[in-house]
Design an enzyme around this catalytic site. Structure first.
Site, PDB file in Angstrom:
ATOM      1  N   TYR A  90       6.054  -7.267  -4.865  1.00  0.00           N
ATOM      2  CA  TYR A  90       4.665  -6.806  -4.715  1.00  0.00           C
ATOM      3  C   TYR A  90       4.128  -7.161  -3.320  1.00  0.00           C
ATOM      4  O   TYR A  90       3.538  -6.323  -2.625  1.00  0.00           O
ATOM      5  CB  TYR A  90       3.803  -7.443  -5.803  1.00  0.00           C
ATOM      6  CG  TYR A  90       2.371  -6.960  -5.843  1.00  0.00           C
ATOM      7  CD1 TYR A  90       2.033  -5.773  -6.496  1.00  0.00           C
ATOM      8  CD2 TYR A  90       1.342  -7.674  -5.226  1.00  0.00           C
ATOM      9  CE1 TYR A  90       0.712  -5.326  -6.541  1.00  0.00           C
ATOM     10  CE2 TYR A  90       0.026  -7.244  -5.266  1.00  0.00           C
ATOM     11  CZ  TYR A  90      -0.284  -6.065  -5.924  1.00  0.00           C
ATOM     12  OH  TYR A  90      -1.589  -5.630  -5.959  1.00  0.00           O
ATOM     13  N   SER A 142      -4.008  -5.008  -0.825  1.00  0.00           N
ATOM     14  CA  SER A 142      -4.256  -6.215  -1.613  1.00  0.00           C
ATOM     15  C   SER A 142      -4.385  -7.371  -0.624  1.00  0.00           C
ATOM     16  O   SER A 142      -3.871  -7.299   0.499  1.00  0.00           O
ATOM     17  CB  SER A 142      -3.061  -6.485  -2.536  1.00  0.00           C
ATOM     18  OG  SER A 142      -3.082  -7.810  -3.016  1.00  0.00           O
TER      19      SER A 142
HETATM   20  P1  NAP Z   1      -4.143  -0.806 -13.327  1.00  0.00           P
HETATM   21  O1  NAP Z   1      -5.403  -0.846 -14.111  1.00  0.00           O
HETATM   22  O2  NAP Z   1      -2.873  -1.253 -13.956  1.00  0.00           O
HETATM   23  O3  NAP Z   1      -3.956   0.694 -12.789  1.00  0.00           O
HETATM   24  C1  NAP Z   1      -2.798   1.109 -12.140  1.00  0.00           C
HETATM   25  C2  NAP Z   1      -2.841   2.615 -12.052  1.00  0.00           C
HETATM   26  O4  NAP Z   1      -1.679   3.066 -11.327  1.00  0.00           O
HETATM   27  C3  NAP Z   1      -2.819   3.310 -13.403  1.00  0.00           C
HETATM   28  O5  NAP Z   1      -3.735   4.371 -13.365  1.00  0.00           O
HETATM   29  C4  NAP Z   1      -1.397   3.844 -13.510  1.00  0.00           C
HETATM   30  O6  NAP Z   1      -1.329   5.050 -14.252  1.00  0.00           O
HETATM   31  C5  NAP Z   1      -1.127   4.137 -12.054  1.00  0.00           C
HETATM   32  N1  NAP Z   1       0.292   4.282 -11.772  1.00  0.00           N
HETATM   33  C6  NAP Z   1       1.292   3.364 -11.961  1.00  0.00           C
HETATM   34  N2  NAP Z   1       2.460   3.886 -11.578  1.00  0.00           N
HETATM   35  C7  NAP Z   1       2.205   5.144 -11.142  1.00  0.00           C
HETATM   36  C8  NAP Z   1       2.997   6.179 -10.616  1.00  0.00           C
HETATM   37  N3  NAP Z   1       4.320   6.038 -10.467  1.00  0.00           N
HETATM   38  N4  NAP Z   1       2.395   7.355 -10.259  1.00  0.00           N
HETATM   39  C9  NAP Z   1       1.059   7.521 -10.426  1.00  0.00           C
HETATM   40  N5  NAP Z   1       0.257   6.568 -10.918  1.00  0.00           N
HETATM   41  C10 NAP Z   1       0.831   5.398 -11.266  1.00  0.00           C
HETATM   42  O7  NAP Z   1      -4.253  -1.658 -12.000  1.00  0.00           O
HETATM   43  P2  NAP Z   1      -5.421  -1.826 -10.910  1.00  0.00           P
HETATM   44  O8  NAP Z   1      -5.743  -3.259 -10.848  1.00  0.00           O
HETATM   45  O9  NAP Z   1      -6.505  -0.855 -11.115  1.00  0.00           O
HETATM   46  O10 NAP Z   1      -4.587  -1.492  -9.591  1.00  0.00           O
HETATM   47  C11 NAP Z   1      -4.888  -0.403  -8.734  1.00  0.00           C
HETATM   48  C12 NAP Z   1      -4.451  -0.742  -7.326  1.00  0.00           C
HETATM   49  O11 NAP Z   1      -5.194  -1.872  -6.849  1.00  0.00           O
HETATM   50  C13 NAP Z   1      -2.972  -1.118  -7.198  1.00  0.00           C
HETATM   51  O12 NAP Z   1      -2.438  -0.556  -6.009  1.00  0.00           O
HETATM   52  C14 NAP Z   1      -3.008  -2.624  -7.097  1.00  0.00           C
HETATM   53  O13 NAP Z   1      -1.895  -3.143  -6.404  1.00  0.00           O
HETATM   54  C15 NAP Z   1      -4.303  -2.826  -6.325  1.00  0.00           C
HETATM   55  N6  NAP Z   1      -4.867  -4.187  -6.443  1.00  0.00           N
HETATM   56  C16 NAP Z   1      -5.380  -4.620  -7.635  1.00  0.00           C
HETATM   57  C17 NAP Z   1      -5.916  -5.912  -7.689  1.00  0.00           C
HETATM   58  C18 NAP Z   1      -6.530  -6.477  -8.938  1.00  0.00           C
HETATM   59  O14 NAP Z   1      -6.922  -7.652  -8.920  1.00  0.00           O
HETATM   60  N7  NAP Z   1      -6.675  -5.721 -10.003  1.00  0.00           N
HETATM   61  C19 NAP Z   1      -5.897  -6.727  -6.561  1.00  0.00           C
HETATM   62  C20 NAP Z   1      -5.341  -6.249  -5.391  1.00  0.00           C
HETATM   63  C21 NAP Z   1      -4.831  -4.959  -5.342  1.00  0.00           C
HETATM   64  P3  NAP Z   1      -0.858   5.056 -15.824  1.00  0.00           P
HETATM   65  O15 NAP Z   1      -1.900   4.247 -16.569  1.00  0.00           O
HETATM   66  O16 NAP Z   1      -0.884   6.516 -16.195  1.00  0.00           O
HETATM   67  O17 NAP Z   1       0.500   4.424 -15.864  1.00  0.00           O
END
Ligand code: NAP
Length: 279
Positions: free
Chosen positions: A177, A164
């Site tokens: 985080y 991130s």
């Molecule tokens: P998201 O839509 O909330 O997706 C998160 C995913 O992680 C879901 O598939 C969830 O599965 C899974 N997950 C959570 N806990 C888990 C565990 N213990 N074991 C296995 N899977 C788990 O969020 P996202 O935005 O796509 O985030 C994905 C990654 O990108 C994260 O690492 C986040 O920090 C990073 N990121 C996102 C942003 C942004 O702006 N969106 C920015 C910077 C970094 P379930 O649905 O089955 O719980």
């Protein structure tokens, strides 16, 4: 504010991962979902990891299979050692090996530091950092066992850590985080240094603000989005496909000499936009 990019014109990548086997954690939602689909479209067979949302994971599997490659969903909590070990063992049984790990699963448990519970702290560190360690360790064992297969890829394996912009930007109210992503930076760099001599490439992708469920409150109203856009010089909120394409290219041999790097995919968020008008 209008986007400078016409999403309808996004080019489709050719099959640059044909014959490779990929595992994406947290692949039933947001960035992980788009990435799993992107890797499948680029020719990889894909394991779609999830922890709770089985139905959504099965939908992702169907979409990936529509590209003529193999996919299946695997429930595992990335913070649980036995479940991670089992997930990789099962992948080797099903697909024979692994070529690409995208350690994407992550979550937030936000609180001001004085209110943050130990549970909130531990949960975020366990999933966002320990989960990446466990998955990277298991992928590495298989990469080392198998070595380079030149007709598949120039490297013995690729690990892409989903980090991130908060691996370098402090974030009030999100100490757990930011600490987890800061940890991912040095985990990634250390693994890259340690594993490059074995032909394994470790890199990170650091998204800025991407439209997914994890940060819905930051973009779902026009007021919130306008506030957010002030932090983004390119003046658009990112789409999961922006990250999926970056991961796909980084995992391919087009990027074979890229080792230990973070690719920021953030519309310029890390350019200190507050200094654009002063400082
Ligand atoms: P998201 O839509 O909330 O997706 C998160 C995913 O992680 C879901 O598939 C969830 O599965 C899974 N997950 C959570 N806990 C888990 C565990 N213990 N074991 C296995 N899977 C788990 O969020 P996202 O935005 O796509 O985030 C994905 C990654 O990108 C994260 O690492 C986040 O920090 C990073 N990121 C996102 C942003 C942004 O702006 N969106 C920015 C910077 C970094 P379930 O649905 O089955 O719980």
């Amino acid at each position: 504010m209008t986007s400078p990019v016409d999403e309808g014109r996004r080019p489709v990548l050719p099959a640059i991962l044909r014959g490779q086997k990929a595992l994406v954690t947290g692949a039933n939602s947001g960035i992980g979902k788009a990435t799993a689909i992107g890797l499948g479209r680029a020719g990889a067979d894909v394991v779609v990891n999830y922890v709770f949302g089985r139905e959504a994971a099965e939908e992702v599997v169907k979409e990936i299979e529509s590209f003529g490659v193999r996919a299946y969903a695997h429930e595992a909590d990335v913070s649980q050692e036995d479940q991670v070990v089992g997930m990789f063992q099962h992948m080797v049984e099903e697909f024979g090996t692994i070529d690409v790990l995208v350690a994407n699963a992550g979550l937030q448990r936000d609180a001001a530091i004085a209110d943050m519970t130990l549970e909130q702290w531990n949960k975020v560190l366990e999933v966002n950092l320990t989960g990446q360690f466990l998955c990277a360790r298991e992928a590495t064992k298989e990469f080392v066992r198998r070595g380079v297969v030149p007709e598949v890829s120039r490297s013995a394996g690729k690990i892409i850590c989903m980090s991130s912009v908060h691996q370098i930007i402090p974030w009030s109210g999100h100490a757990n985080y930011a600490a987890s992503k800061g940890g991912v930076l040095l985990l990634m760099q250390t693994l890259a240094q340690e594993l490059a001599p074995k032909g394994i490439r470790v890199n990170a992708v650091a998204p800025g603000a991407i439209r997914t469920p994890i940060n819905r409150s930051a973009w779902e109203t026009p007021e919130a989005e306008a506030d957010l856009l002030r932090l983004i010089p390119y003046r658009r909120v990112g789409d999961p496909a922006d990250i999926a394409d970056a991961v796909t290219v980084l995992a391919s041999d087009l990027m074979d000499y890229v080792v230990g790097t973070t690719l920021y995919v953030d519309g310029g968020m890390t350019l200190f936009p507050g200094f654009a008008t002063g400082g």
